[in-house]
Every structure is written in structure tokens, then in C-alpha cells.
Design an enzyme around this catalytic site. Structure first.
Site, PDB file in Angstrom:
ATOM      1  CE1 TYR A 164      28.942  38.888  32.899  1.00 54.09           C
ATOM      2  CE2 TYR A 164      29.367  36.865  31.717  1.00 54.09           C
ATOM      3  CZ  TYR A 164      28.798  37.519  32.772  1.00 54.09           C
ATOM      4  OH  TYR A 164      28.095  36.800  33.706  1.00 54.09           O
ATOM      5  CG  HIS A 194      23.002  39.576  33.680  1.00 53.39           C
ATOM      6  ND1 HIS A 194      24.077  39.857  32.894  1.00 53.39           N
ATOM      7  CD2 HIS A 194      23.513  38.951  34.765  1.00 53.39           C
ATOM      8  CE1 HIS A 194      25.185  39.417  33.461  1.00 53.39           C
ATOM      9  NE2 HIS A 194      24.863  38.865  34.606  1.00 53.39           N
TER      10      HIS A 194
HETATM   11  P1  NDP Z   1      34.521  31.600  39.576  1.00 51.64           P
HETATM   12  O1  NDP Z   1      33.970  31.139  40.867  1.00 51.64           O
HETATM   13  O2  NDP Z   1      34.365  30.784  38.360  1.00 51.64           O
HETATM   14  O3  NDP Z   1      36.066  31.893  39.829  1.00 51.64           O
HETATM   15  C1  NDP Z   1      36.881  32.460  38.856  1.00 51.64           C
HETATM   16  C2  NDP Z   1      38.204  32.851  39.516  1.00 51.64           C
HETATM   17  O4  NDP Z   1      38.853  31.685  40.027  1.00 51.64           O
HETATM   18  C3  NDP Z   1      39.146  33.494  38.561  1.00 51.64           C
HETATM   19  O5  NDP Z   1      39.892  34.460  39.282  1.00 51.64           O
HETATM   20  C4  NDP Z   1      40.057  32.330  38.117  1.00 51.64           C
HETATM   21  O6  NDP Z   1      41.326  32.847  37.793  1.00 51.64           O
HETATM   22  C5  NDP Z   1      40.098  31.480  39.354  1.00 51.64           C
HETATM   23  N1  NDP Z   1      40.175  30.028  39.072  1.00 51.64           N
HETATM   24  C6  NDP Z   1      39.444  29.335  38.171  1.00 51.64           C
HETATM   25  N2  NDP Z   1      39.740  28.029  38.214  1.00 51.64           N
HETATM   26  C7  NDP Z   1      40.707  27.880  39.154  1.00 51.64           C
HETATM   27  C8  NDP Z   1      41.409  26.768  39.646  1.00 51.64           C
HETATM   28  N3  NDP Z   1      41.196  25.534  39.191  1.00 51.64           N
HETATM   29  N4  NDP Z   1      42.331  26.985  40.627  1.00 51.64           N
HETATM   30  C9  NDP Z   1      42.553  28.209  41.110  1.00 51.64           C
HETATM   31  N5  NDP Z   1      41.905  29.316  40.683  1.00 51.64           N
HETATM   32  C10 NDP Z   1      40.980  29.150  39.711  1.00 51.64           C
HETATM   33  O7  NDP Z   1      33.958  33.094  39.364  1.00 51.64           O
HETATM   34  P2  NDP Z   1      33.173  33.930  38.268  1.00 51.64           P
HETATM   35  O8  NDP Z   1      32.652  35.099  38.996  1.00 51.64           O
HETATM   36  O9  NDP Z   1      33.996  34.141  37.064  1.00 51.64           O
HETATM   37  O10 NDP Z   1      31.919  33.012  37.896  1.00 51.64           O
HETATM   38  C11 NDP Z   1      31.930  32.086  36.839  1.00 51.64           C
HETATM   39  C12 NDP Z   1      31.052  32.570  35.686  1.00 51.64           C
HETATM   40  O11 NDP Z   1      29.715  32.753  36.103  1.00 51.64           O
HETATM   41  C13 NDP Z   1      31.428  33.938  35.136  1.00 51.64           C
HETATM   42  O12 NDP Z   1      32.632  33.917  34.399  1.00 51.64           O
HETATM   43  C14 NDP Z   1      30.204  34.277  34.370  1.00 51.64           C
HETATM   44  O13 NDP Z   1      30.172  33.585  33.128  1.00 51.64           O
HETATM   45  C15 NDP Z   1      29.111  33.778  35.326  1.00 51.64           C
HETATM   46  N6  NDP Z   1      28.595  34.825  36.243  1.00 51.64           N
HETATM   47  C16 NDP Z   1      27.267  35.156  36.169  1.00 51.64           C
HETATM   48  C17 NDP Z   1      26.726  36.114  37.003  1.00 51.64           C
HETATM   49  C18 NDP Z   1      25.287  36.444  36.905  1.00 51.64           C
HETATM   50  O14 NDP Z   1      24.858  37.446  37.506  1.00 51.64           O
HETATM   51  N7  NDP Z   1      24.488  35.669  36.199  1.00 51.64           N
HETATM   52  C19 NDP Z   1      27.559  36.833  37.984  1.00 51.64           C
HETATM   53  C20 NDP Z   1      28.929  36.395  38.025  1.00 51.64           C
HETATM   54  C21 NDP Z   1      29.398  35.415  37.190  1.00 51.64           C
HETATM   55  P3  NDP Z   1      42.034  32.683  36.344  1.00 51.64           P
HETATM   56  O15 NDP Z   1      41.061  33.106  35.288  1.00 51.64           O
HETATM   57  O16 NDP Z   1      43.213  33.616  36.459  1.00 51.64           O
HETATM   58  O17 NDP Z   1      42.423  31.247  36.250  1.00 51.64           O
END
Ligand code: NDP
Length: 276
Positions: free
Chosen positions: A48, A106
Site C-alpha cells: 500500500y 498477503h
Molecule cells: P471497502 O469495501 O472498504 O470500500 C472502500 C470504498 O468505499 C472507498 O472508495 C470509500 O471511499 C468508500 N466508502 C467507505 N465507507 C463508505 C460509506 N460509509 N459510504 C459510502 N462509501 C464509503 O474496500 P477496500 O478495498 O478499501 O477494503 C478495505 C480494506 O481491506 C483495505 O483498505 C485494505 O486495508 C484491506 N484489503 C486487503 C486486501 C488483501 O488482499 N488482503 C485486498 C483489498 C483490501 P472514501 O475513502 O472516499 O470514503
């Protein structure tokens, strides 16, 4: 903060804060805000490229580092015994901490990238076991492992993984992986618990949000916690960071949980452990 107990005895908060794409000043502020709101589990990874910001955000929050359950992950292009140890040191340096609470592989080594993929996973794991014994990691785990990756690891490991972090949201539930891990006492963390926002547009989720007078995001997150899956939603917006944390003042009915558990696939990231 409510916690669950890992198979190694350590306690882990029931909801975490994701940081993928939370970079620069915005990323630091988001982490500090999340801790201020009450999140105690912060999830980052070497890939990240924000470990510096995450560490800084924790320090800026004013909350003692020991109060935080900090997770980082070993990048998939750095698998292997020596490499795992070197990469952990780099993560600790960037985060400016003496230990991480959880360190994950990962993505598993797979047949597409390695002729001896099982040995690569096993040797990487052996390095993590040693780092745990040295106190540099409190709990060790994996991410994106399916039973076919976990079985050979379980055959050779000394310490069973405490966590498997997988994609998990209403539209992609990976029931076989969850069931396998539950049987082995490996806790599931759910990444992309909002399907990166896709789940919030879904009609079923929207109707439930109206029924419970909560937001769509809160329905998705509550649904995960009710199944003992730890969601780690990401946001850089204080209002949403707060909204995603306010899920402990209501409960979904058994029928509504069942309805979500029957939903067709939706919002799948397309990322698969054997395809990278
Ligand atoms: P999420 O499902 O957490 O969604 C994040 C998105 O949703 C962002 O665009 C955010 O926008 C938006 N969002 C968040 N809260 C709200 C809300 N209450 N209302 C409307 N929109 C919202 O996706 P991620 O892919 O980020 O997954 C979460 C975490 O999981 C990652 O950040 C990471 O730490 C981890 N991860 C791990 C992986 C792995 O391979 N182990 C792969 C992918 C993710 P904004 O920021 O603009 O609010």
C-alpha cells in the site's frame, strides 16, 4: 471495543480500519481520525506504500501504540524465508514500531508463479514463526489462502495461522473458505467489506437500510460482525469513518442475515489467489 480471541490467545477488535489507497497527508489524517473515533485495529501492507503515514497517524492520534492492534502484510513478490524476515524489518522501520500485532502473507505462492509453491509458502511461514518467537510479531496469519493453500501449510507448520484475511462482503462470501477456517479455529477478516462501495447500491441492502434506519454500509458491516468475521472498511472521510464504526446499536434478524447469505454474486473484485 469488543474483541475476539485468536487461537494464540491474543485478542483482536471486532472491527478494523482499512488503509488501501489512504496515502500522503490524507492517509495520515484518516488513521488519526479513525483512532480518535475508537477504531483499535489498523490494517496496512507493504504494497500500500503507506506504512509511514499509518505509523504517523497512530502517533498523531495520541493513543498509546500498545492500545492499537496493528497489521501489516508481506508482499507476494517477496515470498521466501530470508526475504520475509528482511521485509518485516523494513515494515517495522517504516511504521516506526518495535512489533506488529499481526503480520500476514498477503497472497499465497501459487503454481503459476512457482514450481515449488507449497515449499515457498512453508518456508515463508517458518520465517514468520521465528519472528513471532523473537517478539517482532504478536500473531501470524495469512491472506487470500484457500483450503488448497492452507492444507499443505497446516501439514508442515508448527504454529497454526491465527487469521485468514479474505475478500468478504454480501456479494462475495467465500463460504467454503470461511467454513474450513472456522473448523480449524482460524479467524476470518473481511477485506473490501463494502465491495469497494458496490454493495451500497444493491437493492436488498438498500431495503434493509431503510428497515433498520441505518445506512447501507452499516448493514454490510453489521452482517459481517454477526458472523464473527472482522470487517476492515476503508474511508478517508471523517463522516464515513464514524458511520462505519456505529454498528453496535442494532442487530440484524436471523431472516435478514439469511437473505443476505442467499444473495447472488455482486461486487466481486476479480482477484483470485491462483491467478496472480
Ligand atoms: P471497502 O469495501 O472498504 O470500500 C472502500 C470504498 O468505499 C472507498 O472508495 C470509500 O471511499 C468508500 N466508502 C467507505 N465507507 C463508505 C460509506 N460509509 N459510504 C459510502 N462509501 C464509503 O474496500 P477496500 O478495498 O478499501 O477494503 C478495505 C480494506 O481491506 C483495505 O483498505 C485494505 O486495508 C484491506 N484489503 C486487503 C486486501 C488483501 O488482499 N488482503 C485486498 C483489498 C483490501 P472514501 O475513502 O472516499 O470514503
Amino acid at each position: 471495543m469488543q474483541t475476539l480471541t485468536l487461537n494464540d490467545g491474543h485478542r483482536i477488535p471486532v472491527i478494523g480500519f482499512g488503509t488501501y489507497r489512504g496515502i500522503g497527508e490524507e492517509g495520515t489524517k484518516a488513521v488519526a481520525k479513525a483512532v480518535e473515533i475508537g477504531y483499535r485495529l489498523i490494517d496496512t501492507a507493504a504494497v500500500y506504500q503507506n506504512e509511514k503515514e499509518v505509523g504517523e497517524g497512530i502517533r498523531q492520534s495520541g493513543i498509546d501504540r500498545n492500545e492499537i492492534f496493528l497489521t501489516s502484510k508481506l508482499a507476494r513478490n517477496k515470498l521466501g524465508y530470508s526475504s520475509a524476515k528482511e521485509e518485516l524489518e523494513k515494515s517495522l522501520d517504516r511504521l516506526k514500531v518495535d512489533y506488529v500485532d499481526l503480520y500476514l502473507i498477503h497472497w499465497p505462492a501459487n503454481a503459476r508463479n512457482f514450481s515449488h509453491w507449497k515449499e515457498v509458502n512453508n518456508e515463508t511461514w517458518r520465517a514468520l514463526e521465528e519472528c513471532q518467537k523473537e517478539g517482532k510479531i504478536k500473531s501470524i496469519g495469512v491472506s487470500n489462502f484457500w483450503p488448497e493453500h492452507l492444507n499443505p501449510l497446516l501439514d508442515s507448520c508448527e504454529i497454526i495461522p491465527s487469521v485468514n484475511q479474505i475478500e468478504f462482503h454480501p456479494g462475495y462470501r467465500q463460504t467454503e473458505v470461511v467454513q474450513f477456517c472456522t473448523e480449524k479455529n482460524i479467524l476470518i477478516e473481511g477485506w473490501s467489506p463494502l465491495a469497494k462501495g458496490q454493495a451500497l447500491k444493491n437493492g436488498t441492502i438498500r431495503r434493509m437500510a431503510e428497515k433498520y434506519k441505518k445506512t447501507e454500509a452499516q448493514i454490510c458491516l453489521r452482517w459481517a460482525t454477526e458472523q464473527k468475521v472482522i470487517p476492515i472498511p476503508k474511508s478517508v472521510h471523517p463522516k464515513r469513518i464514524m458511520e462505519n464504526f456505529q454498528i453496535f446499536d442494532f442487530k440484524l434478524s436471523k431472516e435478514d442475515i439469511h437473505t443476505i447469505n442467499e444473495m447472488p454474486q455482486m461486487g466481486f473484485s476479480g482477484e483470485l489467489p491462483n491467478d496472480w
